[in-house]
Enzyme design. Structure first.
Site, PDB file in Angstrom:
ATOM      1  CE1 TYR A   1      40.871  80.157  30.627  1.00 47.09           C
ATOM      2  CE2 TYR A   1      42.525  78.439  30.836  1.00 47.09           C
ATOM      3  CZ  TYR A   1      41.300  78.971  31.185  1.00 47.09           C
ATOM      4  OH  TYR A   1      40.510  78.311  32.103  1.00 47.09           O
TER       5      TYR A   1
ATOM      6  CD  GLU B   1      44.069  74.650  30.957  1.00 50.72           C
ATOM      7  OE1 GLU B   1      43.762  74.878  32.153  1.00 50.72           O
ATOM      8  OE2 GLU B   1      43.738  75.408  30.032  1.00 50.72           O
TER       9      GLU B   1
ATOM     10  CG  ASP C   1      43.019  78.424  40.789  1.00 49.55           C
ATOM     11  OD1 ASP C   1      42.488  78.338  39.668  1.00 49.55           O
ATOM     12  OD2 ASP C   1      44.238  78.338  40.981  1.00 49.55           O
TER      13      ASP C   1
END
Length: 275
Positions: free
Chosen positions: A174, A48, A59
């Site tokens: 994911y 990734e 994040d």
């Protein structure tokens, strides 16, 4: 499709995929491409590549800082595609997934981006701030262009929501192991079994788990129950620590690769308990 072939090949060997995340251009372009070029030899199955963005809201501090370092060194979406293109000169088999936010893509131009990404050798996209309701924007065109569009599922994704998440998803699912942002806490891995089973009962797609995986033992535990193990923030932390210690590019690369090799061993060991 490289992603499909990779997961199929690993499943035949009863192995989970080891997936690593790094931000493109962190700490600089040269070090970044040198690390990425050597990840497959260090046991990584899928890479990734994070597209640097000024406001990466999903994040944690580590990945935010890596984006800032890359942006300060002149990294752009175009240069990220150039990095993938450079990687493809040496490796045409390891899947590359771009992970990031919609804003840089929108500014670049969706149609141009999809063409350039495909031409560069990108296999899939994770665009964390585009929900299924906006599939017409990028997801469906991406699939039509031959790029997998990978969706995130979280502990707060209930069963009513799952069909919408799955509808146009391809490549793999994911599963985010924690609520919150990346790199901030370690999940209770025993609680991952049920949601993974639920997802696999509703889809034939491989399920990879990420967020909070930091050690060889963590990787081993997740590999027992998931089709893929994703590690990102702890790799980015090594880059940050190396920079704090004023290490040069080769030292940064070697530290990252040593850690990645250790985690890869954990992933490979995870399935040995079966059969």
């Amino acid at each position: 499709m490289r992603l499909e072939e990779t997961f199929k090949s690993l499943a035949e060997k009863n192995q989970s995929a080891f997936i690593t995340f790094l931000t493109a251009g962190d700490p600089d372009y040269e070090t970044s491409i040198n690390i990425i070029n050597e990840l497959p030899q260090s046991g990584v199955d899928i890479i990734e590549v994070g597209v640097p963005f000024s406001d990466p809201m999903a994040d944690g501090p580590s990945v935010q800082a890596s984006s800032l370092r890359a942006l300060n060194n002149g990294m752009t979406l175009k240069k990220t595609l150039d990095l993938v293109k450079e990687f493809r000169k040496k490796n045409n088999t390891t899947p590359i997934v771009l992970m990031g936010y919609y804003n840089p893509i929108y500014i670049y131009g969706n149609e141009k981006f999809l063409k350039d990404a495909k031409d560069a050798g990108v296999d899939g996209l994770i665009v964390v701030d585009l929900p299924p309701e906006e599939d017409h924007e990028l997801c469906i065109p991406a699939n039509e262009a031959g790029l997998n569009f990978i969706r995130l599922c979280t502990p707060t994704t209930d069963e009513k929501r799952i069909p919408a998440v799955l509808k146009n998803t391809s490549g793999f699912l994911y599963y985010v192991s924690i609520t919150g942002i990346t790199g901030t806490k370690t999940p209770d891995f025993s609680k991952l079994v049920k949601p993974i089973e639920t997802l696999k009962s509703k889809s034939n797609l491989p399920v990879a788990v990420g967020f909070g995986i930091k050690t060889k033992e963590n990787a081993k535990e997740v590999a027992k129950i998931a089709d893929g193990v994703v590690v990102g923030s702890s790799i980015v932390d090594i880059i940050q620590t190396s920079l704090n210690d004023q290490k040069n590019g080769d030292d940064v690369k070697n530290k990252v690769l040593k850690y990645v090799q250790e985690l890869s061993e954990g992933v490979k060991q995870g399935r040995k308990w079966i059969g």
